[in-house]
Design a protein around this motif. Structure first.
Motif, short mmCIF file in Angstrom:
data_model
loop_
_atom_site.label_atom_id
_atom_site.label_comp_id
_atom_site.label_asym_id
_atom_site.label_seq_id
_atom_site.Cartn_x
_atom_site.Cartn_y
_atom_site.Cartn_z
N VAL A 5 1.69 7.84 22.71
CA VAL A 5 2.79 8.12 21.79
C VAL A 5 3.10 9.62 21.77
N ALA A 6 2.07 10.45 21.65
CA ALA A 6 2.29 11.89 21.57
C ALA A 6 2.86 12.42 22.89
N ASP A 7 2.35 11.89 24.00
CA ASP A 7 2.83 12.37 25.30
C ASP A 7 4.26 11.92 25.58
N VAL A 8 4.61 10.70 25.16
CA VAL A 8 5.99 10.24 25.37
C VAL A 8 6.93 10.98 24.41
N HIS A 9 6.49 11.21 23.18
CA HIS A 9 7.34 11.92 22.21
C HIS A 9 7.70 13.32 22.74
N ARG A 10 6.69 14.02 23.24
CA ARG A 10 6.96 15.35 23.80
C ARG A 10 7.92 15.25 24.99
N THR A 11 7.70 14.24 25.82
CA THR A 11 8.54 14.08 27.01
C THR A 11 9.99 13.79 26.62
N LEU A 12 10.19 12.95 25.60
CA LEU A 12 11.57 12.65 25.17
C LEU A 12 12.27 13.91 24.68
N LEU A 13 11.55 14.73 23.93
CA LEU A 13 12.20 15.89 23.33
C LEU A 13 12.33 17.07 24.30
N ASP A 14 11.32 17.26 25.15
CA ASP A 14 11.32 18.45 26.02
C ASP A 14 11.67 18.13 27.46
N GLY A 15 11.64 16.84 27.84
CA GLY A 15 11.88 16.46 29.23
C GLY A 15 10.60 16.51 30.04
N GLY A 16 10.71 16.08 31.29
CA GLY A 16 9.54 16.02 32.17
C GLY A 16 9.04 14.60 32.29
N LEU A 17 7.73 14.44 32.48
CA LEU A 17 7.19 13.12 32.83
C LEU A 17 5.94 12.78 32.04
N PHE A 18 5.81 11.49 31.70
CA PHE A 18 4.52 10.93 31.28
C PHE A 18 4.18 9.85 32.30
N MET A 19 2.97 9.89 32.83
CA MET A 19 2.60 8.93 33.89
C MET A 19 1.21 8.35 33.63
N TYR A 20 1.09 7.04 33.83
CA TYR A 20 -0.23 6.43 33.94
C TYR A 20 -0.18 5.48 35.13
N PRO A 21 -0.42 6.05 36.34
CA PRO A 21 -0.31 5.24 37.55
C PRO A 21 -1.48 4.27 37.68
N ALA A 22 -1.31 3.29 38.54
CA ALA A 22 -2.38 2.31 38.77
C ALA A 22 -3.48 2.92 39.64
N ASP A 23 -4.62 2.28 39.57
CA ASP A 23 -5.76 2.61 40.43
C ASP A 23 -5.58 1.80 41.72
N TRP A 24 -5.36 2.53 42.82
CA TRP A 24 -5.12 1.88 44.12
C TRP A 24 -6.38 1.91 45.00
N SER A 25 -7.58 2.02 44.38
CA SER A 25 -8.80 2.07 45.19
C SER A 25 -8.88 0.87 46.12
N ASP A 26 -8.44 -0.29 45.59
CA ASP A 26 -8.31 -1.47 46.45
C ASP A 26 -6.82 -1.77 46.57
N PRO A 27 -6.18 -1.34 47.67
CA PRO A 27 -4.72 -1.48 47.78
C PRO A 27 -4.25 -2.93 47.69
N ALA A 28 -5.18 -3.87 47.91
CA ALA A 28 -4.79 -5.28 47.80
C ALA A 28 -4.66 -5.68 46.33
N LYS A 29 -5.33 -4.93 45.46
CA LYS A 29 -5.31 -5.28 44.03
C LYS A 29 -5.20 -4.03 43.18
N PRO A 30 -4.02 -3.37 43.15
CA PRO A 30 -3.90 -2.19 42.28
C PRO A 30 -4.13 -2.57 40.82
N LYS A 31 -4.85 -1.69 40.11
CA LYS A 31 -5.19 -2.00 38.71
C LYS A 31 -4.56 -0.96 37.79
#
Ligand code: FDP
Length: 333
Positions: free
Chosen positions: A246-272
């Motif tokens: 919430v805090a990271d998205v709130h800052r991003t909405l007001l100031d711009g830029g990015l919030f990211m939580y990418p998947a774990d691709w350690s096993d490319p057949a099953k990204p988590k």
């Protein structure tokens, strides 16, 4: 003297025209009630250390996270609050494996998907946390819970509350994203950020960079790109990450830029992925789009992802539209 700012309930009344009459009444009832319970949650958070409410209960929730006392308290407070409105039919909550079915409230009753206390790892260190919610139609069905499954584009409304130095509430019913600040002396949310517009490009990115070795190669290359020096395009970007979505998205909405939580691709057949679709990523993506931003998994638009499970997880890259478009390009390379 300046006009006094609009209250949340006055603002909800202005949004009625954008929804069908029955939905409009129910959305106003539910968002208004969430606003009132948020004021109580804010008080509870302020007193948590004094009332021995910090720490774990010693059990895991539906998605395997260790549950904190305030997670349980927040879930119970939200259930009780929603039961008081006649507008709800079910609650999908991070803290309950199955939907909490409530007495059906008619054809236009709502299914609420919520994370009552998001970012709970911040609780014990007095950091910002939040409440996230998403509203869908029950379509008059019983049980209503399964009506929450489907694409993010089915959401009727969404919002979040951020408990920081001030308590802020941002919501949308598909006609822009509007921000309010709680006036502690009256308990009213007042309109302080009407029609939030995210900058087209930002200067900061938020991500748990400790996970770099698990990322998709496109994600790694994109972060390297953001860190590379290029005066003309404003790089390097700064890193800003609070650990509470919430805090990271709130800052991003007001100031711009990015919030990211990418998947774990350690096993490319099953990204988590980590974050939950129904009550974290879909509502935040809806709000971001309504503020003129963009939300992607890296591979597709978040709001097109179809939920088939209440606690489904999904990757997210959201924020300034041009920044997210660049991230998508890196995933395609
Ligand atoms: P938390 O686990 O503390 O509840 O909801 C998940 C969430 O917090 C988000 O609020 C936050 O963005 C993310 O997880 C933080 O995860 P990491 O600790 O893995 O960075």
């Amino acid at each position: 003297m300046a006009d006094s700012p609009m209250t949340l309930s006055e603002h909800l009344a202005t949004q009625q025209a954008y929804l069908s009459t029955e939905h409009a009444r129910n959305v106003a009832a539910v968002v208004g009630r969430i606003g009132r319970v948020a004021a109580v949650i804010a008080q509870e958070l302020a007193h948590a250390a004094l009332r021995d409410r910090l720490g774990y209960v010693g059990a895991a929730n539906a998605t395997g996270d260790q549950v904190k006392k305030l997670d349980v308290w927040g879930h119970d407070a939200l259930v009780a609050a929603l039961r008081e409105t006649r507008a709800r039919a079910a609650l999908i909550s991070e803290e309950s494996a199955e939907p909490v079915e409530m007495e059906a409230g008619g054809t236009h009753a709502l299914v609420v998907c919520a994370d009552p206390v998001d970012g709970s790892s911040n609780l014990d260190v007095n950091g910002a946390v939040g409440t996230i919610f998403s509203l869908r139609s029950s379509r008059g069905k019983t049980p209503a819970g399964p009506q929450a499954l489907g694409a993010g584009t089915d959401q009727i409304g969404a919002g979040y509350v951020m408990y920081g130095p001030a308590t802020a509430l941002v919501y949308t019913v598909g006609q822009g994203a509007h921000g309010f600040t709680l006036a502690p002396e009256t308990g009213e949310f007042l309109l302080t950020h009407p029609d939030i517009r995210i900058p087209r490009r930002g200067k900061a990115y938020g991500i748990n960079e400790g996970n770099v070795h698990t990322w998709h190669p496109g994600q790694r290359a994109f972060i390297e790109h953001l860190k590379a020096r290029d005066k003309a395009s404003g790089r390097p970007y700064s890193l800003r990450y609070s650990g509470a979505m919430v805090a990271d998205v709130h800052r991003t909405l007001l100031d711009g830029g990015l919030f990211m939580y990418p998947a774990d691709w350690s096993d490319p057949a099953k990204p988590k992925a980590k974050l939950r679709l129904l009550y974290e990523v879909a509502p935040m993506s809806f709000i971001t789009e309504q503020a003129g931003g963009r939300a992607s998994t890296g591979l597709e638009r978040v709001l097109d992802v179809v939920a088939t499970d209440y606690h489904q997880r999904v990757a997210v890259i959201l924020g300034s539209p041009e920044d997210v478009a660049t991230a998508d390009e890196f995933y395609r390379r």
